[in-house]
Design a protein around this motif. Structure first.
Motif, PDB file in Angstrom:
ATOM      1  N   UNK A 233      41.162  49.507  31.854  1.00 59.76           N
ATOM      2  CA  UNK A 233      40.552  49.989  33.093  1.00 59.76           C
ATOM      3  C   UNK A 233      39.383  49.119  33.552  1.00 59.76           C
ATOM      4  N   UNK A 234      38.935  48.201  32.705  1.00 64.22           N
ATOM      5  CA  UNK A 234      37.884  47.272  33.121  1.00 64.22           C
ATOM      6  C   UNK A 234      38.447  45.989  33.719  1.00 64.22           C
ATOM      7  N   UNK A 257      39.186  37.993  33.225  1.00 68.26           N
ATOM      8  CA  UNK A 257      39.716  39.285  33.625  1.00 68.26           C
ATOM      9  C   UNK A 257      40.270  39.238  35.040  1.00 68.26           C
ATOM     10  N   UNK A 258      41.014  40.266  35.402  1.00 72.38           N
ATOM     11  CA  UNK A 258      41.635  40.295  36.723  1.00 72.38           C
ATOM     12  C   UNK A 258      40.594  40.384  37.829  1.00 72.38           C
ATOM     13  N   UNK A 268      35.622  44.882  44.944  1.00 69.93           N
ATOM     14  CA  UNK A 268      35.518  46.357  44.998  1.00 69.93           C
ATOM     15  C   UNK A 268      36.868  47.045  45.236  1.00 69.93           C
ATOM     16  N   UNK A 269      37.669  46.493  46.131  1.00 67.59           N
ATOM     17  CA  UNK A 269      38.988  47.088  46.391  1.00 67.59           C
ATOM     18  C   UNK A 269      39.885  46.994  45.159  1.00 67.59           C
ATOM     19  N   UNK A 270      39.789  45.881  44.428  1.00 66.75           N
ATOM     20  CA  UNK A 270      40.594  45.720  43.220  1.00 66.75           C
ATOM     21  C   UNK A 270      40.148  46.702  42.145  1.00 66.75           C
ATOM     22  N   UNK A 271      38.835  46.872  41.997  1.00 70.39           N
ATOM     23  CA  UNK A 271      38.328  47.827  41.019  1.00 70.39           C
ATOM     24  C   UNK A 271      38.744  49.253  41.383  1.00 70.39           C
ATOM     25  N   UNK A 272      38.703  49.575  42.667  1.00 71.39           N
ATOM     26  CA  UNK A 272      39.127  50.903  43.110  1.00 71.39           C
ATOM     27  C   UNK A 272      40.602  51.137  42.803  1.00 71.39           C
ATOM     28  N   UNK A 273      41.445  50.125  43.017  1.00 68.34           N
ATOM     29  CA  UNK A 273      42.871  50.262  42.730  1.00 68.34           C
ATOM     30  C   UNK A 273      43.121  50.473  41.232  1.00 68.34           C
TER      31      UNK A 273
END
Length: 583
Positions: A233-234, A257-258, A268-273
């Protein structure tokens, strides 16, 4: 094509949870109640081993009886017991059941304990036979069988120990004891060696098959066109297989990391997804790689049962460019349409001024206000006046539609009785209806219906609907205009008994410049009437619906949320007003 990274075999095992099945455990669970032993090479080997044991015991018994006189009866009974389970096991060739296998193992335990007890117990020459149940169970290659065989061997050992201590059985004399000792040790050793050899060979074959399947799966993953990865999840990538998109090499994904490999504004959008996939089970997002700002990547994420995430990363640059081109084309089309609407609005204003003059002067001429003129010129003036009026109506419709499309049309709302503009519209068209031999009537409430709306727009709605109804209703037909209030909704219905609309016309009617009917009917209008009705209704927050049956007629309903001060829902009763042009 890219391979998998790093540590291929352990990682792909972790991703796909590839595990080798326990020896024959899966097959036993799904095995039919009975089967032919020839179909199971492992069972065939176990039966041969049992048969060989029985044969060796029988040969030994024959040799002892032939070579040694006065063999004790206890020895004969012990050898007969030792040969019986091997023969009993041959029943499995015709009826292979789990219960029957356990029965054979139990028979070996009984035979081993009995033979050992009859020949001196744990101190006797056949004491090794107490391990016969375990050897048979290993040959059957089943977990339950091995566990049961070990337990029965312990029971057989306990029985033999009791025979030694309590019953105090004696071992046979030296010549017989030597033969039995060789038989006991040799048969048990040979059985264990044969069983372990067969089992280990079968497990090695299964392992080779599993490894070959695993290798094919690894090759398939490595050659597929996208990058399949597991991550937490990170955003930390644990494993990756396949071809990486440009700008996202596996080395960067593993080290940064991704999220770290993405362009900063997209993180931010990638972390939210990622969080959405961890919470709801799936998510998808597009982002720009930090190492290739001219590219676009997309990843589809799914949550695994163990809480990790699996993602499919692909190059979305072509798709992104196509969507951007479509957005640009749509924006350009909207801009052109807005420019067209502004142009039409401006030109309509410019055209109406000279057109009003033409209509006014032609009206003066046809009425001969400044003196007599020849009849032919009066007829020309009448045609000019009618054509000018038709053109003015067209320009007004175009102007209204252009303003609405350009979002420049402003409603001038006021409080008034809804019956007034409806009655006025009915009076305007009653002469035309009479000339066409069409019955026109209005069904209006007996009491005032106060509404907050644009008076001109409501009158234009009624006029446009009546104009369409007159156009498509033949002589002898009927047009009914109904007005009622239902709560805050004002409902206006214009129904006719005309030619109706075909289903394919219903799908497109109401759009600007769309017309139904034949060429003669289309020549009478511009195709803006119903589109203006729909637009005026939507400006008031309402809607327009059309119901029509070909050959029977059409009913157009306009519902507007404009009624004020209606306490009883507007159902005060209705007054039917037949309109006669001669009145």
């Amino acid at each position: 094509m890219g391979g998998y990274h790093p540590g291929s075999t352990p990682r792909i095992r972790a991703i796909l949870k590839v595990t080798l099945p326990a020896p024959q455990e899966a097959s036993s669970a799904a095995a039919p109640p009975a089967r032919d032993a020839a179909r199971d090479p492992g069972l065939e080997a176990a039966l041969i081993q049992n048969l060989a044991w029985s044969a060796a015991v029988c040969l030994t018994l024959g040799a002892i009886l032939w070579l040694i006189p006065g063999v004790p009866l206890a020895v004969v009974l012990a050898l007969v017991l030792g040969a019986a389970p091997g023969l009993l096991a041959q029943l499995l060739r015709w009826r292979d059941r789990e219960g029957l296998r356990l029965m054979v193992i139990a028979a070996w335990a009984l035979a081993g304990a009995g033979a050992a007890s009859l020949t001196g117990g744990v101190a006797g020459p056949l004491a090794a036979w107490v391990a016969a149940p375990l050897a048979c169970a290993i040959a059957f290659d089943r977990r339950k069988a091995v566990s049961g065989g070990a337990a029965l061997s312990i029971v057989a050992l306990a029985v033999s120990l009791w025979a030694t201590l309590a019953a105090k059985t004696q071992a046979p004399a030296a010549p017989v004891s030597i033969w039995l000792g060789v038989l006991g040790i040799g048969s048990v050793t040979a059985s264990f060696a044969a069983a372990l050899t067969v089992v280990l060979r079968r497990r090695a074959d299964r392992t080779d098959i599993a490894e070959a399947s695993l290798g094919r799966l690894e090759s398939l993953l490595a050659e597929q066109p996208h990058l399949i990865m597991t991550l937490d999840t990170a955003g930390k990538v644990a494993s990756a297989f396949g071809a990486a998109p440009q700008g996202l090499p596996p080395e960067i994904l593993f080290s940064q990391g991704l999220i770290g490999a993405a362009h900063h504004p997209d993180r931010p959008a990638l972390q939210t997804a990622i969080l959405r996939a961890a919470t709801h089970g799936e998510a998808e997002v597009s982002f720009t790689p930090r190492a290739a700002l001219d590219r676009q990547a997309a990843i589809s994420l799914r949550r695994l049962d163990d809480g990790r995430l699996i993602g499919v990363l692909r190059d979305a640059s072509v798709q992104h460019a196509r969507e951007a081109a479509l957005d640009a084309a749509r924006a350009e089309a909207e801009a052109l349409n807005a420019g067209k609407s502004r142009f039409l609005a401006n030109m309509s204003h410019e055209l109406r001024t000279p057109l009003n003059a033409v209509i006014g002067f032609s009206d003066i001429m046809r009425q001969r206000l400044f003196g007599p003129i020849p009849d032919r010129y009066a007829e020309y003036a009448q045609l000019i006046h009618e054509s000018g009026g038709h053109l003015l109506d067209l320009i007004n419709d175009v102007l209204d539609m252009a303003k609405i499309e350009a979002e420049r049309y402003e409603l001038h709302k006021e409080v008034f009785d809804a019956r007034d503009p409806v009655s006025a519209a009915l009076r305007l068209v009653r002469l035309q209806a009479h000339e066409a031999d069409i019955a026109l009537r209005g069904v209006l409430p007996t009491e005032a219906v106060s509404i907050d709306a644009d008076r001109r727009a409501l009158k234009q709605i009624v006029l446009n609907l009546l104009s369409n109804a007159l156009k498509f209703t033949p002589a002898g037909g009927q047009i009914t205009v109904s007005l009622m209030a239902q709560g805050e909704m004002l409902e206006l219905v214009v129904a006719d008994t005309g030619v109706g609309l075909a289903p394919e016309d219903l799908q497109r009617i109401g759009r600007p410049f769309e017309q139904a009917g034949d060429a003669g009917s289309r020549a009478l209008g511009t195709g803006l009437g119903l589109s203006l009705v729909r637009a005026f209704a939507q400006l008031h927050g309402g809607e327009m619906t059309i119901e029509s049956t070909l050959g029977e007629g059409t009913a157009v309903t306009v519902r507007l949320p404009v009624v004020i001060g209606s306490e009883n829902g507007g159902r005060q009763g209705a007054q039917i007003i037949p309109l006669d042009a001669r009145r």
